[in-house]
Scaffold this motif. Structure first.
Motif, PDB file in Angstrom:
ATOM      1  N   ARG A  20      51.518  15.506  57.986  1.00 27.10           N
ATOM      2  CA  ARG A  20      51.010  16.344  59.087  1.00 27.10           C
ATOM      3  C   ARG A  20      49.788  17.160  58.681  1.00 27.10           C
ATOM      4  O   ARG A  20      48.785  17.196  59.380  1.00 27.10           O
ATOM      5  N   ASN A  25      45.173  15.228  59.544  1.00 29.84           N
ATOM      6  CA  ASN A  25      44.195  16.210  59.996  1.00 29.84           C
ATOM      7  C   ASN A  25      42.792  15.893  59.490  1.00 29.84           C
ATOM      8  O   ASN A  25      41.974  16.785  59.361  1.00 29.84           O
ATOM      9  N   THR A  72      53.988  12.467  63.763  1.00 31.53           N
ATOM     10  CA  THR A  72      53.267  13.555  63.092  1.00 31.53           C
ATOM     11  C   THR A  72      51.799  13.196  62.909  1.00 31.53           C
ATOM     12  O   THR A  72      50.931  14.077  62.962  1.00 31.53           O
ATOM     13  N   ASP A  75      50.273  13.840  66.302  1.00 34.26           N
ATOM     14  CA  ASP A  75      50.226  15.280  66.529  1.00 34.26           C
ATOM     15  C   ASP A  75      49.115  15.930  65.704  1.00 34.26           C
ATOM     16  O   ASP A  75      48.414  16.824  66.178  1.00 34.26           O
ATOM     17  N   GLY A  76      48.941  15.482  64.480  1.00 36.82           N
ATOM     18  CA  GLY A  76      47.878  16.021  63.629  1.00 36.82           C
ATOM     19  C   GLY A  76      46.496  15.735  64.190  1.00 36.82           C
ATOM     20  O   GLY A  76      45.608  16.598  64.156  1.00 36.82           O
ATOM     21  N   SER A  79      45.911  17.931  67.227  1.00 40.08           N
ATOM     22  CA  SER A  79      45.619  19.287  66.774  1.00 40.08           C
ATOM     23  C   SER A  79      44.180  19.396  66.270  1.00 40.08           C
ATOM     24  O   SER A  79      43.477  20.365  66.566  1.00 40.08           O
ATOM     25  N   ARG A  80      43.733  18.398  65.533  1.00 42.15           N
ATOM     26  CA  ARG A  80      42.366  18.393  65.011  1.00 42.15           C
ATOM     27  C   ARG A  80      41.360  18.332  66.149  1.00 42.15           C
ATOM     28  O   ARG A  80      40.351  19.045  66.151  1.00 42.15           O
ATOM     29  N   LYS A  82      41.746  19.376  69.258  1.00 38.05           N
ATOM     30  CA  LYS A  82      41.732  20.673  69.948  1.00 38.05           C
ATOM     31  C   LYS A  82      40.958  21.707  69.137  1.00 38.05           C
ATOM     32  O   LYS A  82      40.187  22.495  69.686  1.00 38.05           O
ATOM     33  N   ARG A  83      41.171  21.706  67.812  1.00 39.02           N
ATOM     34  CA  ARG A  83      40.471  22.656  66.956  1.00 39.02           C
ATOM     35  C   ARG A  83      38.965  22.421  67.006  1.00 39.02           C
ATOM     36  O   ARG A  83      38.178  23.367  67.118  1.00 39.02           O
TER      37      ARG A  83
END
Length: 102
Positions: A20, A25, A72, A75-76, A79-80, A82-83
């Protein structure tokens, strides 16, 4: 619970965290495939060595582990993404503010 079981659980948790936080990421999406592919290969080899290819419990563990690792991974990357969008929006706002002041 024995020490062996605790070590196995700790190893699984560590693998999921590495998947994760480190492999999923990154900008290179293929890095996140390393652990799920290794999991599938190791499980199939283990099932063949233990002559348990016909048992559903072993295959259930293979599928559940692969789904967990691939989840995962996904999901990672979400998340990346969105960041990066938040960072780009912040940079755009700063640039707009600086150019409007000229």
């Amino acid at each position: 619970m024995s020490t062996t079981h605790l070590l196995m659980y700790a190893a699984v948790i560590a693998l999921v965290l590495v998947q994760r936080l480190v492999l999923s990421n990154r900008s290179r999406r293929w890095l996140g495939v390393i652990l799920p592919a290794a999991w599938l290969l190791a499980c199939v080899v283990f099932l063949v060595m233990k002559d348990a290819v016909g048992q559903w419990q072993g295959w259930a563990a293979v599928v559940l582990g692969a789904v967990l690792l691939l989840g995962t991974w996904n999901d990672g990357h979400a998340s990346r993404t969105k960041r990066l969008q938040r960072e780009n929006a912040r940079i755009y706002a700063l640039n707009t503010h600086h150019t409007a002041g000229r």
